[in-house]
Design a protein around this motif. Structure first.
Motif, PDB file in Angstrom:
ATOM      1  N   LYS A  88       0.827  -1.200   0.000  1.00 28.64           N
ATOM      2  CA  LYS A  88       0.000   0.000   0.000  1.00 28.64           C
ATOM      3  C   LYS A  88       0.860   1.248   0.000  1.00 28.64           C
ATOM      4  O   LYS A  88       1.931   1.269   0.569  1.00 28.64           O
ATOM      5  CB  LYS A  88      -0.886  -0.032   1.248  1.00 28.64           C
ATOM      6  N   LYS A  89       0.360   2.281  -0.663  1.00 32.06           N
ATOM      7  CA  LYS A  89       1.053   3.568  -0.659  1.00 32.06           C
ATOM      8  C   LYS A  89       0.095   4.635  -0.173  1.00 32.06           C
ATOM      9  O   LYS A  89      -1.075   4.392   0.009  1.00 32.06           O
ATOM     10  CB  LYS A  89       1.546   3.902  -2.064  1.00 32.06           C
ATOM     11  N   GLY A  90       0.640   5.809  -0.009  1.00 29.83           N
ATOM     12  CA  GLY A  90      -0.194   6.941   0.379  1.00 29.83           C
ATOM     13  C   GLY A  90      -0.238   7.155   1.870  1.00 29.83           C
ATOM     14  O   GLY A  90       0.502   6.519   2.611  1.00 29.83           O
ATOM     15  N   PRO A  91      -1.096   8.071   2.293  1.00 28.29           N
ATOM     16  CA  PRO A  91      -1.146   8.458   3.705  1.00 28.29           C
ATOM     17  C   PRO A  91      -1.437   7.285   4.633  1.00 28.29           C
ATOM     18  O   PRO A  91      -2.223   6.400   4.295  1.00 28.29           O
ATOM     19  CB  PRO A  91      -2.292   9.469   3.765  1.00 28.29           C
ATOM     20  N   TRP A  92      -0.800   7.328   5.771  1.00 27.12           N
ATOM     21  CA  TRP A  92      -1.044   6.314   6.793  1.00 27.12           C
ATOM     22  C   TRP A  92      -2.359   6.622   7.509  1.00 27.12           C
ATOM     23  O   TRP A  92      -2.660   7.770   7.810  1.00 27.12           O
ATOM     24  CB  TRP A  92       0.101   6.305   7.795  1.00 27.12           C
ATOM     25  N   THR A  93      -3.098   5.590   7.804  1.00 27.84           N
ATOM     26  CA  THR A  93      -4.340   5.767   8.557  1.00 27.84           C
ATOM     27  C   THR A  93      -4.039   5.629  10.045  1.00 27.84           C
ATOM     28  O   THR A  93      -3.024   5.011  10.422  1.00 27.84           O
ATOM     29  CB  THR A  93      -5.373   4.700   8.161  1.00 27.84           C
ATOM     30  N   PRO A  94      -4.891   6.193  10.884  1.00 24.25           N
ATOM     31  CA  PRO A  94      -4.695   6.033  12.329  1.00 24.25           C
ATOM     32  C   PRO A  94      -4.628   4.563  12.743  1.00 24.25           C
ATOM     33  O   PRO A  94      -3.870   4.205  13.652  1.00 24.25           O
ATOM     34  CB  PRO A  94      -5.931   6.711  12.925  1.00 24.25           C
ATOM     35  N   GLU A  95      -5.405   3.721  12.064  1.00 27.33           N
ATOM     36  CA  GLU A  95      -5.393   2.296  12.407  1.00 27.33           C
ATOM     37  C   GLU A  95      -4.010   1.699  12.152  1.00 27.33           C
ATOM     38  O   GLU A  95      -3.483   0.934  12.975  1.00 27.33           O
ATOM     39  CB  GLU A  95      -6.453   1.539  11.586  1.00 27.33           C
ATOM     40  N   GLU A  96      -3.444   2.054  11.011  1.00 31.06           N
ATOM     41  CA  GLU A  96      -2.108   1.549  10.689  1.00 31.06           C
ATOM     42  C   GLU A  96      -1.086   2.044  11.707  1.00 31.06           C
ATOM     43  O   GLU A  96      -0.199   1.302  12.136  1.00 31.06           O
ATOM     44  CB  GLU A  96      -1.696   1.996   9.277  1.00 31.06           C
ATOM     45  N   ASP A  97      -1.238   3.312  12.079  1.00 37.70           N
ATOM     46  CA  ASP A  97      -0.326   3.881  13.074  1.00 37.70           C
ATOM     47  C   ASP A  97      -0.381   3.099  14.373  1.00 37.70           C
ATOM     48  O   ASP A  97       0.653   2.798  14.978  1.00 37.70           O
ATOM     49  CB  ASP A  97      -0.684   5.349  13.343  1.00 37.70           C
TER      50      ASP A  97
ATOM     51  N   GLY B  12      13.542  -1.027  15.026  1.00 36.15           N
ATOM     52  CA  GLY B  12      14.625  -1.798  14.432  1.00 36.15           C
ATOM     53  C   GLY B  12      14.080  -3.039  13.766  1.00 36.15           C
ATOM     54  O   GLY B  12      12.897  -3.373  13.942  1.00 36.15           O
ATOM     55  N   ASN B  13      14.923  -3.724  13.056  1.00 37.41           N
ATOM     56  CA  ASN B  13      14.514  -4.920  12.311  1.00 37.41           C
ATOM     57  C   ASN B  13      13.246  -4.632  11.512  1.00 37.41           C
ATOM     58  O   ASN B  13      12.250  -5.357  11.599  1.00 37.41           O
ATOM     59  CB  ASN B  13      14.298  -6.095  13.262  1.00 37.41           C
ATOM     60  N   TRP B  14      13.306  -3.575  10.760  1.00 34.41           N
ATOM     61  CA  TRP B  14      12.111  -3.098  10.055  1.00 34.41           C
ATOM     62  C   TRP B  14      11.604  -4.088   9.036  1.00 34.41           C
ATOM     63  O   TRP B  14      10.418  -4.079   8.696  1.00 34.41           O
ATOM     64  CB  TRP B  14      12.424  -1.751   9.398  1.00 34.41           C
ATOM     65  N   ARG B  15      12.510  -4.899   8.546  1.00 31.95           N
ATOM     66  CA  ARG B  15      12.140  -5.909   7.559  1.00 31.95           C
ATOM     67  C   ARG B  15      11.004  -6.788   8.083  1.00 31.95           C
ATOM     68  O   ARG B  15      10.111  -7.183   7.354  1.00 31.95           O
ATOM     69  CB  ARG B  15      13.386  -6.751   7.264  1.00 31.95           C
ATOM     70  N   SER B  16      11.092  -7.078   9.356  1.00 32.74           N
ATOM     71  CA  SER B  16      10.123  -8.022   9.926  1.00 32.74           C
ATOM     72  C   SER B  16       8.796  -7.350  10.279  1.00 32.74           C
ATOM     73  O   SER B  16       7.813  -8.029  10.557  1.00 32.74           O
ATOM     74  CB  SER B  16      10.715  -8.664  11.177  1.00 32.74           C
ATOM     75  N   VAL B  17       8.785  -6.027  10.297  1.00 30.94           N
ATOM     76  CA  VAL B  17       7.588  -5.328  10.773  1.00 30.94           C
ATOM     77  C   VAL B  17       6.354  -5.612   9.913  1.00 30.94           C
ATOM     78  O   VAL B  17       5.315  -6.014  10.444  1.00 30.94           O
ATOM     79  CB  VAL B  17       7.858  -3.805  10.895  1.00 30.94           C
ATOM     80  N   PRO B  18       6.450  -5.425   8.585  1.00 32.26           N
ATOM     81  CA  PRO B  18       5.247  -5.702   7.789  1.00 32.26           C
ATOM     82  C   PRO B  18       4.799  -7.158   7.898  1.00 32.26           C
ATOM     83  O   PRO B  18       3.606  -7.443   8.003  1.00 32.26           O
ATOM     84  CB  PRO B  18       5.698  -5.389   6.355  1.00 32.26           C
ATOM     85  N   THR B  19       5.746  -8.050   7.919  1.00 30.93           N
ATOM     86  CA  THR B  19       5.425  -9.473   8.026  1.00 30.93           C
ATOM     87  C   THR B  19       4.695  -9.779   9.324  1.00 30.93           C
ATOM     88  O   THR B  19       3.669 -10.456   9.331  1.00 30.93           O
ATOM     89  CB  THR B  19       6.730 -10.303   7.985  1.00 30.93           C
ATOM     90  N   ASN B  20       5.246  -9.262  10.420  1.00 26.39           N
ATOM     91  CA  ASN B  20       4.697  -9.609  11.730  1.00 26.39           C
ATOM     92  C   ASN B  20       3.426  -8.851  12.085  1.00 26.39           C
ATOM     93  O   ASN B  20       2.665  -9.295  12.948  1.00 26.39           O
ATOM     94  CB  ASN B  20       5.755  -9.369  12.810  1.00 26.39           C
ATOM     95  N   THR B  21       3.248  -7.695  11.472  1.00 26.56           N
ATOM     96  CA  THR B  21       2.069  -6.900  11.827  1.00 26.56           C
ATOM     97  C   THR B  21       0.932  -7.066  10.833  1.00 26.56           C
ATOM     98  O   THR B  21      -0.203  -6.736  11.132  1.00 26.56           O
ATOM     99  CB  THR B  21       2.412  -5.396  11.877  1.00 26.56           C
ATOM    100  N   GLY B  22       1.270  -7.554   9.646  1.00 27.54           N
ATOM    101  CA  GLY B  22       0.249  -7.644   8.615  1.00 27.54           C
ATOM    102  C   GLY B  22       0.019  -6.322   7.891  1.00 27.54           C
ATOM    103  O   GLY B  22      -0.878  -6.216   7.053  1.00 27.54           O
TER     104      GLY B  22
END
Length: 277
Positions: A13-22, A35-45
């Motif tokens: 996804k691109k564009g503005p971040w939503t409060p939910e995503e925050d 840190g370990n930002w690579r894992s963030v999208p994977t682990n958070t969905g």
DNA sequence: AACCCACACAACCGCCGAGAT
DNA sequence: AATCTCGGCGGTTGTGTGGGT
């Protein structure tokens, strides 16, 4: 050519971040530390690339970030440092606690550059360019001893405040009464004083006091630099990094202090304020 | 009311360096 | 030594807002 940017991947996804995503991001960082930002999208969905997560955290969600108008002294700092170092925003940001490099960069590009251009043309019409203290610096590349870098308005009332709320929530996670919090308190005091000289001076001194690793220590305490929750090895590694950075991050301030305090600095502040009015 | 335009700023892009393998 | 991954930095773009016409 090279590999495609990570954010070009399908489903990102691109564009503005939503409060939910925050909230998802903040919650994750609360648990695992930045840190370990690579894992963030994977682990958070989160349907964001790792880079986007890191930037969102660094520029907006990180606790202690000050938003809103820049004070005349902050403006002065930016102008002086830009003249000294060029567009080294991260380095400049290291002398403006609570401001991000992105914020400073934007402020420079949208406000200060224009102001200075105007002022410079005014100066140039009156005196030789070499006498002008306001030349927009192209320096930077030639400065080898730079401090190394580290570090909605579209919904201004609603979204910005939600970001602030997240930051406030995070303050509970931070160690209470950190230097950073003290600075925030000082800022509040300053705002209460509403432009009284004492208040402004107080803030100015606190900015100048950011020397000798204060910044690194503050960042460590805020959790931004310290790999909270990571394993011991990561922490040791991080300590080593910090030690290395510390030797680079603390250029002698004496010259800079003198510069800031000398007469031309106050003249510049006056000139800027005059330009604003 | 509708359109245009300048502005402000959040977010992205491309590049680079450091460290790991 | 070469390659890869990750994270940081500076430049640029995209887009919503607000003011002017």
């Amino acid at each position: 050519m090279g590999r495609p940017p990570c954010c070009d991947k399908v489903g990102i996804k691109k564009g503005p971040w939503t409060p939910e995503e925050d909230i998802i991001l903040v919650t994750y960082i609360q648990e695992h530390g930045p840190g370990n930002w690579r894992s963030v999208p994977t682990n958070t969905g989160l349907l964001r690339c790792s880079k986007s997560c890191r930037l969102r955290w660094t520029n907006y969600l990180r606790p202690g970030i000050k938003r809103g108008n820049f004070t005349p002294h902050e403006e002065g700092m930016i102008v002086h440092l830009q003249a000294l170092w060029g567009n080294k925003w991260a380095a400049i940001a290291s002398y403006l606690p609570q401001r991000t490099d992105n914020d400073i960069k934007n402020y420079w590009n949208t406000h200060l550059k224009k102001k200075i251009k105007k002022l410079q043309s005014a100066f140039d019409s009156q005196m030789a360019p070499s006498h002008s203290p306001l030349s927009i610096s192209t320096a930077g590349k030639s400065h080898q001893n730079m401090p190394s870098a580290k570090n909605a308005h579209h919904y201004p009332n609603i979204y910005a405040s939600s970001t602030q709320n997240i930051s406030r929530l995070l303050e509970g996670w931070m160690i209470s009464s950190t230097p950073q919090k003290k600075l925030a308190d000082q800022e509040t005091n300053k705002e209460c004083l509403n432009g009284l000289v004492e208040g402004v001076d107080f803030e100015f001194e606190s900015v100048l006091a950011f020397d000798n690793g204060c910044w690194d220590k503050m960042m460590m305490m805020s959790g931004d630099y310290y790999p909270k929750g990571n394993d011991k090895a990561a922490c040791i590694l991080h300590e080593r990094k910090l030690q290395k950075q510390e030797s680079l991050n603390n250029p002698p301030l004496t010259f800079f202090d003198r510069w800031l305090l000398d007469e031309s600095a106050s003249q510049l502040d006056g000139a800027i304020e005059q330009q604003v009015n």
